[in-house]
Design a protein around this motif. Structure first.
Motif, PDB file in Angstrom:
ATOM      1  N   GLY A 229       0.812  -1.214   0.000  1.00 15.52           N
ATOM      2  CA  GLY A 229       0.000   0.000   0.000  1.00 15.52           C
ATOM      3  C   GLY A 229       0.842   1.260   0.000  1.00 15.52           C
ATOM      4  O   GLY A 229       0.522   2.236  -0.691  1.00 15.52           O
ATOM      5  N   LEU A 230       1.924   1.243   0.756  1.00 19.78           N
ATOM      6  CA  LEU A 230       2.807   2.406   0.782  1.00 19.78           C
ATOM      7  C   LEU A 230       3.471   2.628  -0.574  1.00 19.78           C
ATOM      8  O   LEU A 230       3.583   3.770  -1.037  1.00 19.78           O
ATOM      9  N   VAL A 231       3.880   1.558  -1.213  1.00 21.26           N
ATOM     10  CA  VAL A 231       4.497   1.677  -2.536  1.00 21.26           C
ATOM     11  C   VAL A 231       3.502   2.252  -3.533  1.00 21.26           C
ATOM     12  O   VAL A 231       3.835   3.133  -4.340  1.00 21.26           O
ATOM     13  N   VAL A 232       2.256   1.797  -3.466  1.00 22.83           N
ATOM     14  CA  VAL A 232       1.235   2.288  -4.390  1.00 22.83           C
ATOM     15  C   VAL A 232       0.948   3.766  -4.146  1.00 22.83           C
ATOM     16  O   VAL A 232       0.766   4.538  -5.082  1.00 22.83           O
ATOM     17  N   ARG A 233       0.924   4.175  -2.889  1.00 25.25           N
ATOM     18  CA  ARG A 233       0.692   5.603  -2.594  1.00 25.25           C
ATOM     19  C   ARG A 233       1.806   6.470  -3.174  1.00 25.25           C
ATOM     20  O   ARG A 233       1.551   7.528  -3.749  1.00 25.25           O
ATOM     21  N   TRP A 234       3.032   6.034  -3.014  1.00 27.21           N
ATOM     22  CA  TRP A 234       4.146   6.798  -3.578  1.00 27.21           C
ATOM     23  C   TRP A 234       4.089   6.802  -5.101  1.00 27.21           C
ATOM     24  O   TRP A 234       4.420   7.797  -5.752  1.00 27.21           O
TER      25      TRP A 234
ATOM     26  N   ALA B  57       1.359   6.667  -6.924  1.00 30.60           N
ATOM     27  CA  ALA B  57       0.296   7.598  -7.313  1.00 30.60           C
ATOM     28  C   ALA B  57       0.793   9.038  -7.217  1.00 30.60           C
ATOM     29  O   ALA B  57       0.506   9.869  -8.092  1.00 30.60           O
ATOM     30  N   PHE B  58       1.555   9.331  -6.197  1.00 35.18           N
ATOM     31  CA  PHE B  58       2.153  10.657  -6.069  1.00 35.18           C
ATOM     32  C   PHE B  58       3.084  10.924  -7.249  1.00 35.18           C
ATOM     33  O   PHE B  58       3.096  12.013  -7.825  1.00 35.18           O
ATOM     34  N   GLY B  59       3.856   9.929  -7.629  1.00 38.60           N
ATOM     35  CA  GLY B  59       4.766  10.072  -8.770  1.00 38.60           C
ATOM     36  C   GLY B  59       4.019  10.321 -10.070  1.00 38.60           C
ATOM     37  O   GLY B  59       4.459  11.120 -10.907  1.00 38.60           O
ATOM     38  N   CYS B  60       2.874   9.660 -10.261  1.00 39.92           N
ATOM     39  CA  CYS B  60       2.058   9.889 -11.463  1.00 39.92           C
ATOM     40  C   CYS B  60       1.608  11.343 -11.540  1.00 39.92           C
ATOM     41  O   CYS B  60       1.678  11.972 -12.595  1.00 39.92           O
ATOM     42  N   ALA B  61       1.137  11.873 -10.431  1.00 33.68           N
ATOM     43  CA  ALA B  61       0.692  13.266 -10.403  1.00 33.68           C
ATOM     44  C   ALA B  61       1.863  14.211 -10.624  1.00 33.68           C
ATOM     45  O   ALA B  61       1.751  15.210 -11.350  1.00 33.68           O
ATOM     46  N   LEU B  62       2.995  13.886 -10.032  1.00 38.15           N
ATOM     47  CA  LEU B  62       4.175  14.739 -10.162  1.00 38.15           C
ATOM     48  C   LEU B  62       4.677  14.771 -11.607  1.00 38.15           C
ATOM     49  O   LEU B  62       5.070  15.832 -12.108  1.00 38.15           O
ATOM     50  N   VAL B  63       4.636  13.648 -12.287  1.00 34.60           N
ATOM     51  CA  VAL B  63       5.060  13.596 -13.689  1.00 34.60           C
ATOM     52  C   VAL B  63       4.146  14.465 -14.549  1.00 34.60           C
ATOM     53  O   VAL B  63       4.614  15.211 -15.417  1.00 34.60           O
ATOM     54  N   ALA B  64       2.844  14.389 -14.313  1.00 35.61           N
ATOM     55  CA  ALA B  64       1.903  15.193 -15.090  1.00 35.61           C
ATOM     56  C   ALA B  64       2.145  16.686 -14.867  1.00 35.61           C
ATOM     57  O   ALA B  64       2.181  17.472 -15.826  1.00 35.61           O
ATOM     58  N   VAL B  65       2.335  17.089 -13.640  1.00 34.27           N
ATOM     59  CA  VAL B  65       2.593  18.503 -13.343  1.00 34.27           C
ATOM     60  C   VAL B  65       3.923  18.934 -13.956  1.00 34.27           C
ATOM     61  O   VAL B  65       4.025  20.003 -14.562  1.00 34.27           O
ATOM     62  N   GLY B  66       4.924  18.104 -13.818  1.00 33.04           N
ATOM     63  CA  GLY B  66       6.229  18.426 -14.405  1.00 33.04           C
ATOM     64  C   GLY B  66       6.173  18.542 -15.912  1.00 33.04           C
ATOM     65  O   GLY B  66       6.828  19.402 -16.509  1.00 33.04           O
TER      66      GLY B  66
ATOM     67  N   ALA C  18      -2.176  12.022 -20.875  1.00 31.27           N
ATOM     68  CA  ALA C  18      -1.897  10.709 -21.456  1.00 31.27           C
ATOM     69  C   ALA C  18      -0.750  10.017 -20.724  1.00 31.27           C
ATOM     70  O   ALA C  18      -0.823   8.813 -20.428  1.00 31.27           O
ATOM     71  N   ALA C  19       0.296  10.770 -20.405  1.00 32.48           N
ATOM     72  CA  ALA C  19       1.418  10.193 -19.665  1.00 32.48           C
ATOM     73  C   ALA C  19       0.982   9.745 -18.270  1.00 32.48           C
ATOM     74  O   ALA C  19       1.351   8.650 -17.814  1.00 32.48           O
ATOM     75  N   ALA C  20       0.173  10.581 -17.616  1.00 30.97           N
ATOM     76  CA  ALA C  20      -0.302  10.223 -16.277  1.00 30.97           C
ATOM     77  C   ALA C  20      -1.184   8.978 -16.327  1.00 30.97           C
ATOM     78  O   ALA C  20      -1.076   8.100 -15.464  1.00 30.97           O
ATOM     79  N   LEU C  21      -2.054   8.887 -17.330  1.00 25.61           N
ATOM     80  CA  LEU C  21      -2.914   7.706 -17.446  1.00 25.61           C
ATOM     81  C   LEU C  21      -2.107   6.442 -17.725  1.00 25.61           C
ATOM     82  O   LEU C  21      -2.424   5.367 -17.212  1.00 25.61           O
ATOM     83  N   GLY C  22      -1.071   6.556 -18.518  1.00 23.83           N
ATOM     84  CA  GLY C  22      -0.202   5.413 -18.755  1.00 23.83           C
ATOM     85  C   GLY C  22       0.485   4.949 -17.484  1.00 23.83           C
ATOM     86  O   GLY C  22       0.561   3.748 -17.198  1.00 23.83           O
ATOM     87  N   LEU C  23       0.949   5.901 -16.707  1.00 20.79           N
ATOM     88  CA  LEU C  23       1.589   5.555 -15.432  1.00 20.79           C
ATOM     89  C   LEU C  23       0.587   4.967 -14.443  1.00 20.79           C
ATOM     90  O   LEU C  23       0.920   4.064 -13.679  1.00 20.79           O
ATOM     91  N   VAL C  24      -0.641   5.469 -14.463  1.00 21.81           N
ATOM     92  CA  VAL C  24      -1.678   4.916 -13.588  1.00 21.81           C
ATOM     93  C   VAL C  24      -1.957   3.459 -13.964  1.00 21.81           C
ATOM     94  O   VAL C  24      -2.133   2.608 -13.091  1.00 21.81           O
ATOM     95  N   ALA C  25      -1.976   3.158 -15.252  1.00 18.42           N
ATOM     96  CA  ALA C  25      -2.198   1.779 -15.693  1.00 18.42           C
ATOM     97  C   ALA C  25      -1.074   0.860 -15.216  1.00 18.42           C
ATOM     98  O   ALA C  25      -1.323  -0.242 -14.711  1.00 18.42           O
TER      99      ALA C  25
ATOM    100  N   THR D 254       0.892   1.433 -12.650  1.00 15.94           N
ATOM    101  CA  THR D 254       0.796   1.375 -11.197  1.00 15.94           C
ATOM    102  C   THR D 254      -0.277   0.382 -10.762  1.00 15.94           C
ATOM    103  O   THR D 254      -0.081  -0.394  -9.820  1.00 15.94           O
ATOM    104  N   GLY D 255      -1.409   0.391 -11.453  1.00 11.80           N
ATOM    105  CA  GLY D 255      -2.476  -0.550 -11.119  1.00 11.80           C
ATOM    106  C   GLY D 255      -2.054  -1.996 -11.325  1.00 11.80           C
ATOM    107  O   GLY D 255      -2.353  -2.867 -10.499  1.00 11.80           O
ATOM    108  N   ALA D 256      -1.345  -2.257 -12.407  1.00 14.01           N
ATOM    109  CA  ALA D 256      -0.856  -3.613 -12.659  1.00 14.01           C
ATOM    110  C   ALA D 256       0.152  -4.038 -11.594  1.00 14.01           C
ATOM    111  O   ALA D 256       0.096  -5.169 -11.089  1.00 14.01           O
ATOM    112  N   CYS D 257       1.040  -3.139 -11.243  1.00  7.32           N
ATOM    113  CA  CYS D 257       2.036  -3.460 -10.214  1.00  7.32           C
ATOM    114  C   CYS D 257       1.376  -3.671  -8.859  1.00  7.32           C
ATOM    115  O   CYS D 257       1.795  -4.524  -8.075  1.00  7.32           O
ATOM    116  N   ARG D 258       0.322  -2.894  -8.576  1.00  2.91           N
ATOM    117  CA  ARG D 258      -0.401  -3.051  -7.317  1.00  2.91           C
ATOM    118  C   ARG D 258      -0.978  -4.456  -7.206  1.00  2.91           C
ATOM    119  O   ARG D 258      -0.877  -5.099  -6.171  1.00  2.91           O
ATOM    120  N   ARG D 259      -1.571  -4.926  -8.298  1.00  2.00           N
ATOM    121  CA  ARG D 259      -2.137  -6.275  -8.285  1.00  2.00           C
ATOM    122  C   ARG D 259      -1.063  -7.321  -8.012  1.00  2.00           C
ATOM    123  O   ARG D 259      -1.252  -8.244  -7.220  1.00  2.00           O
TER     124      ARG D 259
END
Length: 85
Positions: free
Chosen positions: A27-32, A34-43, A56-63, A65-70
């Motif tokens: 859970g901690l890894v997934v939270r970090w 998700a923070f990284g996905c948002a940070l990449v989009a803002v950057g 598009a980049a953020a959505l790719g990272l979210v995908a 992240t979701g796979a890694c979470r599983r």
């Protein structure tokens, strides 16, 4: 009057910190992540990328992240309470 045994507070599923070690770590890894996905989009937007490209980049990272979470949660469920590896 009958006395009903109670679970200790730490074993209650609603108690904070009640998750087993590997699941909590996942859970901690997934939270970090998700923070990284948002940070990449803002950057990307700050660097001059279009907002569509940043989304598009953020959505790719979210995908990813979701796979890694599983995968992390399945590994955490398979490992026993004393397993560290």
């Amino acid at each position: 009057m009958p006395v009903h045994p109670q679970r200790p507070p730490s074993s209650s599923p609603s108690a904070p910190g009640a998750e087993p070690g590997p699941v909590r770590a996942a859970g901690l890894v997934v939270r970090w992540a998700a923070f990284g996905c948002a940070l990449v989009a803002v950057g990307a937007v700050v660097a001059g990328t279009s907002s569509g490209g940043a989304v598009a980049a953020a959505l790719g990272l979210v995908a990813v992240t979701g796979a890694c979470r599983r995968v992390l949660l399945r590994r955490a469920e398979r490992s026993g309470p004393g397993d560290e590896g």
